[in-house]
Design a protein around this motif. Structure first.
Motif, mmCIF file in Angstrom:
data_model
loop_
_atom_site.group_PDB
_atom_site.id
_atom_site.type_symbol
_atom_site.label_atom_id
_atom_site.label_comp_id
_atom_site.label_asym_id
_atom_site.label_seq_id
_atom_site.Cartn_x
_atom_site.Cartn_y
_atom_site.Cartn_z
ATOM 1 N N TYR A 9 16.972 89.070 24.981
ATOM 2 C CA TYR A 9 15.522 88.987 25.144
ATOM 3 C C TYR A 9 15.061 88.156 25.966
ATOM 4 O O TYR A 9 15.238 86.953 25.946
ATOM 5 N N LEU A 10 14.363 88.369 27.184
ATOM 6 C CA LEU A 10 13.672 87.568 27.990
ATOM 7 C C LEU A 10 12.994 86.255 27.288
ATOM 8 O O LEU A 10 11.758 86.556 26.936
ATOM 9 N N GLY A 11 13.409 85.129 27.356
ATOM 10 C CA GLY A 11 12.649 83.901 26.951
ATOM 11 C C GLY A 11 12.551 84.152 25.357
ATOM 12 O O GLY A 11 11.304 83.596 24.793
ATOM 13 N N GLY A 12 13.284 84.923 24.637
ATOM 14 C CA GLY A 12 13.157 85.259 23.396
ATOM 15 C C GLY A 12 11.926 86.144 23.026
ATOM 16 O O GLY A 12 11.893 86.380 21.821
ATOM 17 N N VAL A 33 12.056 94.561 34.699
ATOM 18 C CA VAL A 33 11.774 93.331 35.400
ATOM 19 C C VAL A 33 13.211 92.736 35.763
ATOM 20 O O VAL A 33 14.257 92.968 34.961
ATOM 21 N N THR A 34 13.219 91.992 36.774
ATOM 22 C CA THR A 34 14.299 91.596 37.364
ATOM 23 C C THR A 34 14.232 89.963 37.300
ATOM 24 O O THR A 34 13.057 89.391 37.550
ATOM 25 N N VAL A 35 15.282 89.263 36.862
ATOM 26 C CA VAL A 35 15.375 87.932 36.613
ATOM 27 C C VAL A 35 16.532 87.301 37.541
ATOM 28 O O VAL A 35 17.524 87.560 36.809
ATOM 29 N N HIS A 36 16.573 86.593 38.504
ATOM 30 C CA HIS A 36 17.530 85.946 39.307
ATOM 31 C C HIS A 36 18.059 84.695 38.472
ATOM 32 O O HIS A 36 17.332 84.174 37.800
ATOM 33 N N ASN A 37 19.316 84.374 38.505
ATOM 34 C CA ASN A 37 19.824 83.124 38.000
ATOM 35 C C ASN A 37 19.729 83.227 36.556
ATOM 36 O O ASN A 37 19.597 82.195 35.683
ATOM 37 N N ALA A 38 19.610 84.333 35.851
ATOM 38 C CA ALA A 38 19.358 84.517 34.365
ATOM 39 C C ALA A 38 20.430 83.803 33.684
ATOM 40 O O ALA A 38 20.330 83.399 32.694
ATOM 41 N N ASP A 39 21.736 83.938 34.262
ATOM 42 C CA ASP A 39 22.863 83.452 33.722
ATOM 43 C C ASP A 39 22.829 81.846 33.488
ATOM 44 O O ASP A 39 23.523 81.396 32.585
ATOM 45 N N ARG A 40 21.892 81.178 34.361
ATOM 46 C CA ARG A 40 21.767 79.811 34.248
ATOM 47 C C ARG A 40 20.370 79.466 33.190
ATOM 48 O O ARG A 40 20.050 78.258 33.665
ATOM 49 N N GLY A 41 19.773 80.530 32.723
ATOM 50 C CA GLY A 41 18.788 80.122 31.777
ATOM 51 C C GLY A 41 17.401 80.319 32.457
ATOM 52 O O GLY A 41 16.326 80.208 31.934
ATOM 53 N N ASN A 42 17.186 80.960 33.721
ATOM 54 C CA ASN A 42 16.329 81.249 34.211
ATOM 55 C C ASN A 42 15.432 82.321 33.772
ATOM 56 O O ASN A 42 16.007 83.295 33.276
ATOM 57 N N THR A 43 14.186 82.450 33.413
ATOM 58 C CA THR A 43 13.442 83.340 32.580
ATOM 59 C C THR A 43 12.113 83.477 33.533
ATOM 60 O O THR A 43 11.202 84.635 33.145
ATOM 61 N N ALA A 44 11.900 83.273 34.759
ATOM 62 C CA ALA A 44 10.900 83.842 35.616
ATOM 63 C C ALA A 44 11.052 85.037 36.285
ATOM 64 O O ALA A 44 12.446 85.282 36.761
ATOM 65 N N ILE A 45 10.113 86.131 35.978
ATOM 66 C CA ILE A 45 10.371 87.162 36.569
ATOM 67 C C ILE A 45 10.030 87.361 38.055
ATOM 68 O O ILE A 45 9.370 86.778 38.594
ATOM 69 N N ASP A 46 11.185 88.106 38.745
ATOM 70 C CA ASP A 46 11.138 88.071 40.203
ATOM 71 C C ASP A 46 10.804 89.383 40.763
ATOM 72 O O ASP A 46 10.295 89.473 41.852
ATOM 73 N N GLY A 47 10.749 90.159 39.845
ATOM 74 C CA GLY A 47 10.041 91.639 40.361
ATOM 75 C C GLY A 47 10.226 92.517 39.362
ATOM 76 O O GLY A 47 10.467 92.422 38.011
#
Length: 146
Positions: free
Chosen positions: A22-25, A64-78
């Motif tokens: 789940y994105l950001g829990g 929603v798309t999240v780049h660098n999610a494998d590194r813990g990023n949770t910022a929505i890019d699109g």
């Protein structure tokens, strides 16, 4: 020697791609796919039923798309709205290419290049709407998140 083995073990554990279920829990954003560091999440709160006329269904959902999610990023890019047509008698799922009923078949045996994020997002949308699997081709952990 024990220190070397410990370091190798830590390195192996840190190299695997880990995407949050789940994105950001937040359980409103359900992981549908991850590829090369990018993750895609279905926004369960965006689900819209466009047609309910079994065996035909039309659903739309935001992904929603999240780049660098494998590194813990949770910022929505699109954010992209994906619209689906399902025929349960034929066991076929389609995605609307342009938002004007330009349906493209999503083959459950197709490659990632053919189906990409579209098919798992469509599978999640159907399961969210009707509490049933459509193709049923994903792991139990995939459906457990829904």
């Amino acid at each position: 020697m024990i220190l070397l083995i410990g370091l190798l073990w830590a390195l192996l554990l840190s190299c695997g791609h880990a995407y949050q279920g789940y994105l950001g829990g937040n359980p409103n954003f359900v992981l549908c796919d991850g590829h090369m560091g990018t993750a895609w999440y279905v926004d369960r709160s965006s689900l819209v039923v466009g047609k309910y006329a079994p065996p035909q269904y039309i659903l739309a959902v935001n992904v929603v798309t999240v780049h660098n999610a494998d590194r813990g990023n949770t910022a929505i890019d699109g954010v992209r709205t994906m619209r689906y047509f399902y025929n349960s008698d034929l066991g076929q799922m389609y995605i609307d290419r342009n938002g004007n009923d330009d349906w493209r078949y999503l083959n459950p045996r197709g490659s990632w290049a053919e189906t990409g994020v579209s098919m798992p997002a469509g599978e999640i949308a159907f399961a969210l709407a009707y509490r049933m699997k459509f193709y049923g081709i994903y792991s139990d952990s995939f459906y457990d998140r829904i």
